[in-house]
Scaffold this motif. Structure first.
Motif, PDB file in Angstrom:
ATOM      1  N   CYS A  18       0.857  -1.184   0.000  1.00 32.98           N
ATOM      2  CA  CYS A  18       0.000   0.000   0.000  1.00 32.98           C
ATOM      3  C   CYS A  18       0.900   1.243   0.000  1.00 32.98           C
ATOM      4  O   CYS A  18       1.830   1.320   0.804  1.00 32.98           O
ATOM      5  N   ALA A  20       0.387   4.096   1.085  1.00 32.84           N
ATOM      6  CA  ALA A  20       0.219   4.971   2.253  1.00 32.84           C
ATOM      7  C   ALA A  20       0.796   4.353   3.524  1.00 32.84           C
ATOM      8  O   ALA A  20       1.610   4.962   4.202  1.00 32.84           O
ATOM      9  N   CYS A  21       0.415   3.124   3.835  1.00 29.45           N
ATOM     10  CA  CYS A  21       0.836   2.543   5.120  1.00 29.45           C
ATOM     11  C   CYS A  21       1.904   1.469   4.954  1.00 29.45           C
ATOM     12  O   CYS A  21       2.497   1.036   5.939  1.00 29.45           O
ATOM     13  N   CYS A  23       1.549  -1.633   4.083  1.00 37.99           N
ATOM     14  CA  CYS A  23       1.144  -3.031   4.306  1.00 37.99           C
ATOM     15  C   CYS A  23       1.080  -3.766   2.963  1.00 37.99           C
ATOM     16  O   CYS A  23       0.941  -3.131   1.913  1.00 37.99           O
ATOM     17  N   CYS A  32      -4.540  -0.451   0.571  1.00 36.45           N
ATOM     18  CA  CYS A  32      -5.437  -1.096   1.517  1.00 36.45           C
ATOM     19  C   CYS A  32      -6.695  -0.230   1.591  1.00 36.45           C
ATOM     20  O   CYS A  32      -6.643   0.968   1.355  1.00 36.45           O
ATOM     21  N   CYS A  35      -6.672   3.154   3.681  1.00 30.08           N
ATOM     22  CA  CYS A  35      -5.846   4.247   3.145  1.00 30.08           C
ATOM     23  C   CYS A  35      -6.472   4.838   1.893  1.00 30.08           C
ATOM     24  O   CYS A  35      -6.419   6.052   1.681  1.00 30.08           O
TER      25      CYS A  35
HETATM   26 ZN    ZN Z   1      -2.650   1.319   3.630  1.00 38.70          ZN
END
Ligand code: ZN
Length: 232
Positions: A18, A20-21, A23, A32, A35
């Protein structure tokens, strides 16, 4: 983009994450759900009276912060074209919400039925050569084709301008005075044109482009940007 037959190997070596995060996600370009939800904010742009004189409407799809800002900056300033996968996923997630807004605003809910052509805010030729591409065209091209709207080069930037950030509204306007012109042989007259940009900040750039398009006989101009710092 595209690693062709090496795709499985690529995915094994660099499992998609992902943007953004960080994961792990199923496919390259994936986000995800949490996000993606946080980055999406499909909304109407707030236009000043002067902007409403040239722009029939304005829409933006996301919040210009966090992952979306990093994706755009990486694409623009570091040539990270692999960011286009995540940006394309973002656009496809935003599309149904944009359709709903278009419908509320009256008229066709499909971009391809509502506009005759799309045009990106152009870069000066020297900047485009340096960067290797116009990031706005790269951001929207694949998605727009699916929406039934052709991306055309209707404008050129004839003046090298300073970056707009850090300038006051007056300085921005002066900076862009005479910066844009119709592209040679561009079909503008009588057409409904969707102007595209990566970011909408004060709207000075969109206004100047829209004025040139209207001056060249465009029947209508509206603006769509990937993201905006405008928060409501
Ligand atoms: Zn994410």
């Amino acid at each position: 983009m595209g690693t062709g037959v090496l795709e499985p190997l690529w995915t094994l070596l660099f499992p998609p994450r992902c943007p953004a995060c960080g994961c792990y996600v199923e496919a390259r370009g994936g986000w995800c759900p949490a996000c993606l939800r946080a980055a999406l904010r499909v909304r109407r742009l707030v236009l000043t009276p002067a902007q409403r004189g040239a722009l029939a409407a304005g829409w933006t799809l996301g919040v210009y912060e966090g992952a979306l800002r990093d994706l755009v900056r990486g694409l623009k300033y570091q040539g990270r074209t692999e960011h286009l996968y995540a940006i394309d996923t973002f656009l496809r997630a935003a599309a149904p919400m944009l359709c709903r807004l278009l419908q509320e605003d009256g008229g066709a809910r499909q971009l391809g039925a509502r506009f005759d052509a799309a045009a990106a805010v152009p870069l000066h030729a020297s900047r485009e050569q340096q960067r290797g591409f116009n990031q706005t065209e790269r951001i929207f091209a694949a998605w727009l084709a699916g929406e039934g709207l052709s991306l055309e080069r209707l404008l050129v930037r004839v003046k090298e301008t300073r970056p707009q950030y850090g300038l006051s509204r007056e300085e921005r306007a002066r900076n862009l005075e005479g910066a844009f012109a119709p592209a040679a042989g561009a079909a503008i007259r009588g057409r409904r044109i969707l102007l595209l940009d990566d970011i909408f900040t004060t709207g000075t750039t969109a206004l100047h482009c829209a004025e040139v398009l209207r001056g060249a006989g465009a029947a209508q101009v509206a603006v769509l940007t990937l993201a905006s710092g405008q928060n409501r």
